[in-house]
Motif scaffolding. Structure first.
Motif, PDB file in Angstrom:
ATOM      1  N   ASP A  49      30.639 -42.473  24.602  1.00 16.98           N
ATOM      2  CA  ASP A  49      29.285 -42.683  24.474  1.00 16.98           C
ATOM      3  C   ASP A  49      28.475 -41.805  25.342  1.00 16.98           C
ATOM      4  OD1 ASP A  49      29.730 -44.012  26.493  1.00 16.98           O
ATOM      5  OD2 ASP A  49      28.761 -45.877  25.508  1.00 16.98           O
ATOM      6  N   GLN A  50      29.112 -41.141  26.317  1.00 15.88           N
ATOM      7  CA  GLN A  50      28.409 -40.229  27.171  1.00 15.88           C
ATOM      8  C   GLN A  50      27.278 -39.347  26.581  1.00 15.88           C
ATOM      9  OE1 GLN A  50      30.595 -38.547  30.304  1.00 15.88           O
ATOM     10  NE2 GLN A  50      32.252 -40.187  30.110  1.00 15.88           N
ATOM     11  N   TYR A  51      27.615 -38.789  25.439  1.00 13.86           N
ATOM     12  CA  TYR A  51      26.898 -37.771  24.685  1.00 13.86           C
ATOM     13  C   TYR A  51      26.228 -38.519  23.585  1.00 13.86           C
ATOM     14  CZ  TYR A  51      29.886 -34.785  27.529  1.00 13.86           C
ATOM     15  OH  TYR A  51      30.375 -34.142  28.534  1.00 13.86           O
ATOM     16  N   ASP A  52      25.258 -39.577  23.869  1.00 13.26           N
ATOM     17  CA  ASP A  52      24.850 -40.160  22.717  1.00 13.26           C
ATOM     18  C   ASP A  52      23.334 -39.609  22.127  1.00 13.26           C
ATOM     19  OD1 ASP A  52      26.040 -42.277  21.881  1.00 13.26           O
ATOM     20  OD2 ASP A  52      25.338 -43.702  23.674  1.00 13.26           O
ATOM     21  N   LEU A  53      22.996 -39.567  21.002  1.00 12.24           N
ATOM     22  CA  LEU A  53      21.930 -39.111  20.374  1.00 12.24           C
ATOM     23  C   LEU A  53      21.229 -40.552  19.871  1.00 12.24           C
ATOM     24  CD1 LEU A  53      22.381 -35.813  18.387  1.00 12.24           C
ATOM     25  CD2 LEU A  53      21.611 -36.175  20.870  1.00 12.24           C
ATOM     26  N   LEU A  54      19.994 -40.645  19.545  1.00 12.20           N
ATOM     27  CA  LEU A  54      19.386 -41.753  19.213  1.00 12.20           C
ATOM     28  C   LEU A  54      19.877 -42.675  17.992  1.00 12.20           C
ATOM     29  CD1 LEU A  54      15.533 -40.560  18.784  1.00 12.20           C
ATOM     30  CD2 LEU A  54      16.806 -42.050  20.574  1.00 12.20           C
ATOM     31  N   GLY A  55      20.683 -42.046  17.062  1.00  9.28           N
ATOM     32  CA  GLY A  55      21.347 -42.809  16.164  1.00  9.28           C
ATOM     33  C   GLY A  55      22.594 -43.520  16.898  1.00  9.28           C
ATOM     34  N   THR A  56      23.260 -42.815  17.504  1.00 11.73           N
ATOM     35  CA  THR A  56      24.791 -43.581  18.162  1.00 11.73           C
ATOM     36  C   THR A  56      24.053 -44.476  19.300  1.00 11.73           C
ATOM     37  OG1 THR A  56      24.836 -41.671  19.489  1.00 11.73           O
ATOM     38  CG2 THR A  56      26.296 -41.717  17.525  1.00 11.73           C
ATOM     39  N   TYR A  57      22.930 -44.088  19.815  1.00 10.80           N
ATOM     40  CA  TYR A  57      22.501 -44.995  21.004  1.00 10.80           C
ATOM     41  C   TYR A  57      22.098 -46.573  20.495  1.00 10.80           C
ATOM     42  CZ  TYR A  57      19.275 -46.758  24.504  1.00 10.80           C
ATOM     43  OH  TYR A  57      18.496 -47.474  25.335  1.00 10.80           O
ATOM     44  N   ILE A  58      21.376 -46.481  19.455  1.00  8.30           N
ATOM     45  CA  ILE A  58      20.679 -47.775  18.610  1.00  8.30           C
ATOM     46  C   ILE A  58      22.128 -48.189  18.035  1.00  8.30           C
ATOM     47  CG2 ILE A  58      19.558 -48.561  16.627  1.00  8.30           C
ATOM     48  CD1 ILE A  58      17.592 -46.137  17.121  1.00  8.30           C
ATOM     49  N   TYR A  59      22.828 -47.859  17.620  1.00 10.70           N
ATOM     50  CA  TYR A  59      24.375 -48.114  17.245  1.00 10.70           C
ATOM     51  C   TYR A  59      24.936 -49.021  18.304  1.00 10.70           C
ATOM     52  CZ  TYR A  59      28.949 -48.812  14.880  1.00 10.70           C
ATOM     53  OH  TYR A  59      29.894 -49.314  14.194  1.00 10.70           O
ATOM     54  N   GLY A  60      25.161 -48.381  19.192  1.00 10.55           N
ATOM     55  CA  GLY A  60      25.848 -48.906  20.456  1.00 10.55           C
ATOM     56  C   GLY A  60      25.014 -50.124  20.826  1.00 10.55           C
ATOM     57  N   LEU A  61      23.726 -50.275  21.076  1.00  8.71           N
ATOM     58  CA  LEU A  61      23.088 -51.337  21.601  1.00  8.71           C
ATOM     59  C   LEU A  61      23.096 -52.409  20.471  1.00  8.71           C
ATOM     60  CD1 LEU A  61      19.457 -49.842  22.578  1.00  8.71           C
ATOM     61  CD2 LEU A  61      21.390 -51.006  24.017  1.00  8.71           C
ATOM     62  N   GLY A  62      23.192 -52.294  19.105  1.00 10.20           N
ATOM     63  CA  GLY A  62      23.252 -53.450  18.307  1.00 10.20           C
ATOM     64  C   GLY A  62      24.523 -53.868  18.191  1.00 10.20           C
ATOM     65  N   ILE A  63      25.583 -52.781  17.581  1.00 11.66           N
ATOM     66  CA  ILE A  63      27.022 -53.428  17.319  1.00 11.66           C
ATOM     67  C   ILE A  63      28.016 -53.160  18.379  1.00 11.66           C
ATOM     68  CG2 ILE A  63      28.723 -52.615  15.922  1.00 11.66           C
ATOM     69  CD1 ILE A  63      26.265 -53.614  14.179  1.00 11.66           C
ATOM     70  N   GLY A  64      27.844 -52.387  19.277  1.00 10.90           N
ATOM     71  CA  GLY A  64      28.515 -52.396  20.670  1.00 10.90           C
ATOM     72  C   GLY A  64      28.454 -53.487  21.630  1.00 10.90           C
ATOM     73  N   GLN A  65      27.060 -53.670  21.721  1.00  9.82           N
ATOM     74  CA  GLN A  65      26.782 -54.469  22.998  1.00  9.82           C
ATOM     75  C   GLN A  65      26.011 -55.881  22.276  1.00  9.82           C
ATOM     76  OE1 GLN A  65      24.040 -52.386  26.154  1.00  9.82           O
ATOM     77  NE2 GLN A  65      25.291 -50.668  25.443  1.00  9.82           N
ATOM     78  N   SER A  66      25.569 -55.946  21.155  1.00 11.42           N
ATOM     79  CA  SER A  66      25.215 -57.222  20.452  1.00 11.42           C
ATOM     80  C   SER A  66      23.670 -57.612  20.860  1.00 11.42           C
ATOM     81  CB  SER A  66      26.125 -58.542  20.687  1.00 11.42           C
ATOM     82  OG  SER A  66      27.265 -58.319  20.128  1.00 11.42           O
ATOM     83  N   GLN A  67      23.028 -56.349  21.369  1.00 16.89           N
ATOM     84  CA  GLN A  67      21.818 -56.616  21.766  1.00 16.89           C
ATOM     85  C   GLN A  67      20.819 -56.279  20.644  1.00 16.89           C
ATOM     86  OE1 GLN A  67      20.618 -54.956  25.563  1.00 16.89           O
ATOM     87  NE2 GLN A  67      22.822 -55.045  26.310  1.00 16.89           N
ATOM     88  N   PHE A  68      20.752 -56.963  19.633  1.00 16.89           N
ATOM     89  CA  PHE A  68      20.221 -56.663  18.420  1.00 16.89           C
ATOM     90  C   PHE A  68      18.555 -56.568  18.496  1.00 16.89           C
ATOM     91  CE2 PHE A  68      23.856 -59.174  17.008  1.00 16.89           C
ATOM     92  CZ  PHE A  68      24.766 -57.919  16.551  1.00 16.89           C
ATOM     93  N   GLY A  69      18.165 -57.226  19.301  1.00 20.15           N
ATOM     94  CA  GLY A  69      16.545 -57.285  19.583  1.00 20.15           C
ATOM     95  C   GLY A  69      16.135 -55.888  20.201  1.00 20.15           C
ATOM     96  N   MET A  70      17.012 -55.502  21.079  1.00 21.98           N
ATOM     97  CA  MET A  70      16.723 -54.074  21.863  1.00 21.98           C
ATOM     98  C   MET A  70      17.111 -53.148  20.937  1.00 21.98           C
ATOM     99  SD  MET A  70      15.952 -54.266  25.159  1.00 21.98           S
ATOM    100  CE  MET A  70      16.983 -53.002  25.913  1.00 21.98           C
ATOM    101  N   ALA A  71      17.917 -53.261  19.939  1.00 21.16           N
ATOM    102  CA  ALA A  71      18.453 -52.212  18.869  1.00 21.16           C
ATOM    103  C   ALA A  71      17.269 -51.991  17.982  1.00 21.16           C
ATOM    104  CB  ALA A  71      19.616 -52.328  18.320  1.00 21.16           C
ATOM    105  N   ALA A  72      16.746 -52.991  17.536  1.00 25.47           N
ATOM    106  CA  ALA A  72      15.557 -52.984  16.709  1.00 25.47           C
ATOM    107  C   ALA A  72      14.334 -52.433  17.365  1.00 25.47           C
ATOM    108  CB  ALA A  72      15.229 -54.510  16.114  1.00 25.47           C
ATOM    109  N   ALA A  73      14.011 -52.863  18.692  1.00 24.32           N
ATOM    110  CA  ALA A  73      12.867 -52.167  19.084  1.00 24.32           C
ATOM    111  C   ALA A  73      13.155 -50.585  19.403  1.00 24.32           C
ATOM    112  CB  ALA A  73      12.557 -52.732  20.652  1.00 24.32           C
ATOM    113  N   ALA A  74      14.246 -50.179  19.971  1.00 24.89           N
ATOM    114  CA  ALA A  74      14.686 -48.748  19.759  1.00 24.89           C
ATOM    115  C   ALA A  74      14.376 -48.086  18.458  1.00 24.89           C
ATOM    116  CB  ALA A  74      16.156 -48.541  20.349  1.00 24.89           C
ATOM    117  N   ALA A  75      14.860 -48.835  17.425  1.00 23.40           N
ATOM    118  CA  ALA A  75      14.757 -48.304  15.970  1.00 23.40           C
ATOM    119  C   ALA A  75      13.060 -48.146  15.642  1.00 23.40           C
ATOM    120  CB  ALA A  75      15.301 -48.999  15.135  1.00 23.40           C
TER     121      ALA A  75
END
Length: 315
Positions: free
Chosen positions: A266-292
């Motif tokens: 994930d070193q070369y994330d774009l916004l789509g993979t970054y949000i996916y990593g926050l939500g699914i990868g790290q379970s930070q669904f609130g942060m992922a929703a805010a990023a979205a």
């Protein structure tokens, strides 16, 4: 002089016309109403739920059933003060500009080529582009992985046939420049058919009389393209640029699969993979929703100019 009252049949004939006029004005709204209701139900509820979640915090306790706590704007402040988020945002914007620009330019070029060649060549081009456009993303990425694979890839094999060149074992997904060059090439290759076929449909509507008159006035081919053809199909180009910018800003599947093929993760994330990593990868669904939500605001800001241009065209 005797003045006769208007005949009843005349009044009866005019009354239905006024009623019919009112019905005709309401009819378009009644026809659009079901689609509007379906859109509000299908998109309105998820959007409200996304906004609601962006004000809450999800952590380890929430994975065991604890109720998320409200943190209000803390998720947004954390993202906006995070340097990595800004890195991903700028990287995504640059990627969007380069990829969308190349797609539109190549699409216009392919449309002009289809307009210039004979019927047989045109049909062959259209079929080839439709096949490329209709190919599922997973199938596309499987083919591209076979082409760029470091040990047995076709690209490395062909390059190694050049005198003094040895690319066997070269990893195209290790360097950020080559990683995003490959990603941009894949997305442009898959997106050009849609742009080319749309622009070609617009080119068929350009009047031959207008082009003949310009040719008689001494206009060259480039002048005719710049001053006549492109201004006529400008509404089509505007909506194509808008759609391509939106698609390329939130690209996900191609980047996610390329990250899986390579070693950079994930070193070369774009916004789509970054949000996916926050939500699914790290379970930070609130942060992922805010990023979205922040991505949605960026998309609206980028689209405002083109939407305004479309409204001007309609008026």
């Amino acid at each position: 002089m005797t003045i006769h009252a208007p005949e009843r049949s005349t009044l009866d004939a005019t009354a239905p016309k006024r009623s019919s006029g009112r019905k005709i004005k309401l009819l378009p709204y009644l026809l659009v109403l079901p689609a509007v209701v379906a859109l509000l139900v299908g998109m309105g509820y998820p959007l409200v739920w996304q906004i609601y979640n962006s004000f809450r915090e999800y952590g380890l306790l929430q994975q065991f059933g604890a109720e998320p706590t409200f943190v209000w704007f803390d998720n947004y402040l954390t993202l906006l003060t995070d340097g990595f988020f800004w890195t991903v945002l700028v990287r995504s914007l640059v990627f969007m500009v380069v990829t969308a620009g190349m797609t539109v330019l190549l699409g216009i070029g392919m449309a002009l080529l289809m307009k210039a060649v004979n019927n047989t060549a045109r049909v062959c081009l259209q079929v080839a582009m439709l096949l490329a456009w209709a190919m599922p993303i997973v199938a596309q990425m499987t083919v591209w992985n076979w082409l760029i694979e470091d040990r047995n890839g076709v690209f490395n094999y062909l390059l190694s046939k050049l005198p003094g060149v040895d690319y066997i074992g070269h990893n195209w997904l290790e360097s950020p420049l080559s990683f995003f060059a490959i990603a941009s090439t894949i997305i442009v290759w898959a997106s050009v058919p849609f742009v080319a076929l749309s622009v070609y449909a617009g080119l068929t509507q350009v009047s031959n009389e207008v082009k003949e008159a310009a040719a008689l006035d001494g206009a060259s081919g480039f002048q005719m393209l710049r001053r006549i053809t492109l201004p006529i199909i400008r509404p089509i180009l505007t909506i194509l640029i808008l759609l391509q910018m939106i698609w390329d800003l939130r690209v996900f599947a191609q980047i996610e699969l390329l990250q899986g093929f390579g070693s950079a993760g994930d070193q070369y994330d774009l916004l789509g993979t970054y949000i996916y990593g926050l939500g699914i990868g790290q379970s930070q669904f609130g942060m992922a929703a805010a990023a979205a939500m922040l991505v949605m605001f960026v998309t609206i800001a980028l689209s405002a100019y083109y939407v305004r241009e479309l409204l001007k065209e309609d008026s």
